[in-house]
Scaffold this active site. Structure first.
Site, mmCIF file in Angstrom:
data_model
loop_
_atom_site.group_PDB
_atom_site.id
_atom_site.type_symbol
_atom_site.label_atom_id
_atom_site.label_comp_id
_atom_site.label_asym_id
_atom_site.label_seq_id
_atom_site.Cartn_x
_atom_site.Cartn_y
_atom_site.Cartn_z
ATOM 1 N N LYS A 37 0.842 -1.202 0.000
ATOM 2 C CA LYS A 37 0.000 0.000 0.000
ATOM 3 C C LYS A 37 0.879 1.254 0.000
ATOM 4 C CE LYS A 37 -1.880 1.529 4.119
ATOM 5 N NZ LYS A 37 -1.500 2.923 4.370
ATOM 6 N N ASN A 38 1.926 1.210 0.822
ATOM 7 C CA ASN A 38 2.717 2.423 1.028
ATOM 8 C C ASN A 38 3.778 2.652 -0.051
ATOM 9 O OD1 ASN A 38 1.060 2.851 3.156
ATOM 10 N ND2 ASN A 38 2.546 2.304 4.749
ATOM 11 N N ARG A 111 -4.307 10.492 3.086
ATOM 12 C CA ARG A 111 -3.282 11.526 3.202
ATOM 13 C C ARG A 111 -2.434 11.643 1.936
ATOM 14 N NH1 ARG A 111 -1.426 13.659 7.798
ATOM 15 N NH2 ARG A 111 0.770 13.449 7.274
ATOM 16 N N CYS A 135 -5.691 7.668 8.891
ATOM 17 C CA CYS A 135 -6.055 7.100 10.192
ATOM 18 C C CYS A 135 -5.839 8.107 11.313
ATOM 19 C CB CYS A 135 -5.206 5.862 10.466
ATOM 20 S SG CYS A 135 -5.711 4.447 9.495
ATOM 21 N N ASP A 325 3.692 0.124 12.296
ATOM 22 C CA ASP A 325 2.532 -0.618 11.785
ATOM 23 C C ASP A 325 2.543 -2.095 12.177
ATOM 24 O OD1 ASP A 325 1.420 1.554 9.904
ATOM 25 O OD2 ASP A 325 3.523 1.432 9.370
ATOM 26 N N VAL A 347 6.878 6.536 17.140
ATOM 27 C CA VAL A 347 6.686 7.210 15.845
ATOM 28 C C VAL A 347 5.452 8.122 15.874
ATOM 29 C CG1 VAL A 347 6.345 6.883 13.354
ATOM 30 C CG2 VAL A 347 7.856 5.340 14.631
HETATM 31 N N1 EPU Z 1 5.407 14.305 11.004
HETATM 32 C C1 EPU Z 1 5.430 15.632 11.337
HETATM 33 N N2 EPU Z 1 5.331 16.544 10.330
HETATM 34 C C2 EPU Z 1 5.199 16.187 9.027
HETATM 35 C C3 EPU Z 1 5.179 14.825 8.692
HETATM 36 C C4 EPU Z 1 5.289 13.895 9.708
HETATM 37 O O1 EPU Z 1 5.555 15.990 12.515
HETATM 38 O O2 EPU Z 1 5.096 17.071 8.162
HETATM 39 C C5 EPU Z 1 5.479 13.297 12.076
HETATM 40 C C6 EPU Z 1 4.194 12.485 12.167
HETATM 41 O O3 EPU Z 1 3.209 13.162 12.918
HETATM 42 C C7 EPU Z 1 4.670 11.221 12.827
HETATM 43 C C8 EPU Z 1 6.079 11.058 12.265
HETATM 44 O O4 EPU Z 1 6.462 12.327 11.765
HETATM 45 O O5 EPU Z 1 4.729 11.396 14.224
HETATM 46 C C9 EPU Z 1 6.217 10.032 11.185
HETATM 47 O O6 EPU Z 1 5.311 10.298 10.144
HETATM 48 P P1 EPU Z 1 5.617 9.923 8.623
HETATM 49 O O7 EPU Z 1 5.596 11.172 7.819
HETATM 50 O O8 EPU Z 1 6.837 9.076 8.569
HETATM 51 O O9 EPU Z 1 4.362 9.025 8.268
HETATM 52 P P2 EPU Z 1 3.455 9.106 6.993
HETATM 53 O O10 EPU Z 1 4.267 9.296 5.765
HETATM 54 O O11 EPU Z 1 2.295 10.011 7.209
HETATM 55 C C10 EPU Z 1 3.653 6.565 6.408
HETATM 56 C C11 EPU Z 1 2.679 5.441 6.241
HETATM 57 C C12 EPU Z 1 2.159 5.024 7.597
HETATM 58 C C13 EPU Z 1 3.345 4.577 8.455
HETATM 59 C C14 EPU Z 1 4.348 5.721 8.556
HETATM 60 C C15 EPU Z 1 5.602 5.318 9.310
HETATM 61 C C16 EPU Z 1 1.705 5.917 4.095
HETATM 62 C C17 EPU Z 1 0.498 6.301 3.323
HETATM 63 N N3 EPU Z 1 1.565 5.890 5.417
HETATM 64 O O12 EPU Z 1 2.892 7.630 6.991
HETATM 65 O O13 EPU Z 1 1.328 3.915 7.364
HETATM 66 O O14 EPU Z 1 2.880 4.229 9.732
HETATM 67 O O15 EPU Z 1 4.734 6.147 7.233
HETATM 68 O O16 EPU Z 1 6.255 4.291 8.655
HETATM 69 O O17 EPU Z 1 2.742 5.585 3.530
HETATM 70 C C18 EPU Z 1 -0.486 2.518 7.723
HETATM 71 O O18 EPU Z 1 -0.091 1.902 6.710
HETATM 72 O O19 EPU Z 1 -1.407 2.118 8.486
HETATM 73 C C19 EPU Z 1 0.144 3.774 8.053
HETATM 74 C C20 EPU Z 1 -0.342 4.636 8.930
#
Ligand code: EPU
Length: 453
Positions: A37-38, A111, A135, A325, A347
């Site tokens: 998915k990611n 997102r 989520c 995850d 995280v």
């Molecule tokens: N964060 C910030 N500011 C930002 C971006 C992120 O403070 O501008 C913080 C977030 O709040 C969090 C941390 O940084 O505390 C990590 O967030 P990250 O940006 O790495 O996560 P994401 O890209 O939004 C993706 C996956 C998530 C997975 C995380 C960590 C996708 C669509 N989602 O989220 O997957 O948990 O990376 O590996 O790729 C899931 O599959 O259920 C899921 C939530």
């Protein structure tokens, strides 16, 4: 609706949202995992950068893919089935701006739209990104994304219902250091820098396998990207990129989920398509918790090696750490371990709330909102960690529970499958955002359940 953890949810009401699960049967058999998915969703967005059509293979049939597909279509990208099952052809030839209402109607639950910024700015000179869904696992801000885009020369205008971006002078390479190795912000930088003028240096980048696979996709398109130790990525911008033909990396989150299902139900599941390398960290923890596995070229078979299971101390982290995850299904299994396990979530700031429903089912889990002192933390990266102390083994019994988010929801289903008696699990529609053919796979593994709403 108020959830057992005190938060609220707006359930999506449609058939397939409520399961009645009769627990106590081991899950046995084979499941196939397809593209991650990611990765798949991000690779789909990357197709906007190409001058010719792209082909993505092993695309999972999940809601997040449908959302990105319709967002691409709203922006004029033609998306058609490819030459083999599970492949998509994405043709950006007719790409154009889309109206707010259209974008908003399709983007509400995801997102991913934030990753459209760079490609749309390159293509059209402007982008509109509605308020983001995804989520409910913490604040999930987008400040790193917006700061990075500003560094590339984008003008960011926050409006009541979203963000309008423009790049009156085009986008140029930038020196960017992320405050935290965010997956999404790293992808944002990659998708923007590949066609920005000049060189971009990204420090403190995320290096998850899905990021590496996206770099592979972009390289196939003609991008020049290299990386160095210590989370540094260099991108030399190019004027034009072409389409790609790529088979998506497998979904290691789904593979880890089924592994935990085998562990907690005392079953045996062959996860076809799972690979060892991307799951090294998970496999170590799985083994320490009393799990056993066999690895072949085709996949990995997961089962319980010891009964009762053994307690472990884990902290979630960015790659190569233990993924955030993976902790939810693991915690369900740890309720059956003999002793005290500790799971630190570092995280996200709100990703242990789902455990309240497990307590309702008989588990003994205490959440420490501000973490725990002690020697569990390998990398004290962030102030927002929480810890769950799981004391087992505790028999689980059926209950009425409401799914809070994707991974927490999967955890509830396997808890219900391991429990004595019948559970009613509602709001399971969320799980299908990230797990393809979920009900079919459960049935194939011998789960005893009915869709009742
Ligand atoms: N964060 C910030 N500011 C930002 C971006 C992120 O403070 O501008 C913080 C977030 O709040 C969090 C941390 O940084 O505390 C990590 O967030 P990250 O940006 O790495 O996560 P994401 O890209 O939004 C993706 C996956 C998530 C997975 C995380 C960590 C996708 C669509 N989602 O989220 O997957 O948990 O990376 O590996 O790729 C899931 O599959 O259920 C899921 C939530």
């Amino acid at each position: 609706m108020t959830l057992v953890d005190g938060t609220t949810a707006t359930p999506t009401k449609k058939l397939g949202d409520v399961l009645e699960i009769r627990g106590g049967r081991p899950l046995r058999g084979q499941v196939d995992v397809k593209g991650a998915k990611n990765l798949a969703t991000k690779a789909m967005v990357a197709s906007l950068l190409g001058s010719t059509p792209s082909t993505l293979r092993d695309v999972p049939e999940i809601r997040d893919v449908e959302v990105v597909r319709s967002l691409l279509e709203v922006h004029g990208v033609a998306v058609t089935e490819g030459d083999e099952a599970g492949s998509l052809v994405l043709d950006p030839a007719g790409a154009a701006s889309a109206g707010f209402e259209e974008i908003d109607a399709h983007a509400g639950s995801s997102r991913i739209p934030i990753l459209f910024c760079g490609p749309l700015l390159h293509l059209l000179g402007q982008a509109f990104i509605p308020d983001l869904g995804g989520c409910r696992i913490g604040d999930r801000p987008i400040d790193f994304h917006l700061d990075a885009l500003r560094n590339f020369g984008a003008v960011v205008d926050k409006q009541p219902n979203g963000i309008r971006l423009s790049a009156p002078d085009g986008l140029h390479g930038a020196n960017i250091e992320l405050p935290y190795p965010s997956v999404g912000a790293t992808e944002q930088v990659l998708l923007t820098a590949v066609k920005a003028k000049g060189v971009t240096e990204l420090r403190n980048a995320a290096i998850e396998p899905e990021i590496m696979d996206l770099i592979g996709v972009l390289q196939k398109m003609g991008a020049i990207i290299s990386y160095e130790p210590n989370r540094v990525i260099f991108i030399e911008g190019v004027d034009e990129l072409r389409g790609y033909d790529h088979r998506s990396l497998f979904d290691r989150n789904e593979a880890a989920s089924w592994a935990c299902a085998a562990l907690v139900t005392d079953g045996e599941i062959f996860v076809k398509g799972a690979r060892q390398y991307e799951m090294l960290t998970f496999l170590n923890v799985f083994r320490k918790a009393g799990g056993d596995f066999d690895i072949t070229d085709d996949g990995i078979t997961f089962r319980r090696g010891e009964t009762p299971l053994k307690p472990v101390k884990v902290e979630t982290d960015v790659h190569p750490g233990f993924m955030t995850d993976w902790q939810q299904p693991l915690i369900v299994a740890l309720t059956q371990a003999n002793g005290e396990s500790v799971v630190h979530e570092t995280v996200y700031e709100n990703r242990l709330g789902f455990t309240a429903a497990l307590n309702k089912m008989g588990a003994d889990i205490v959440v420490h909102e501000n973490g725990l002192d002690g020697d569990y933390r390998r990398v004290p990266r962030r102030p927002l960690e929480q810890a769950a102390v799981i004391t087992g083994p505790t028999p689980l019994h059926g209950a009425d529970i409401v799914v809070p988010d994707l991974r927490g929801g999967y955890a509830y289903v396997i808890a219900a499958l391991a429990a004595d008696g019948t559970s009613r699990v509602s709001n399971v529609g969320i799980i299908r955002r990230g797990y393809e053919k979920f009900f079919e796979k459960l049935s194939d593994l011998g789960a005893d359940f009915d869709v009742v709403g």
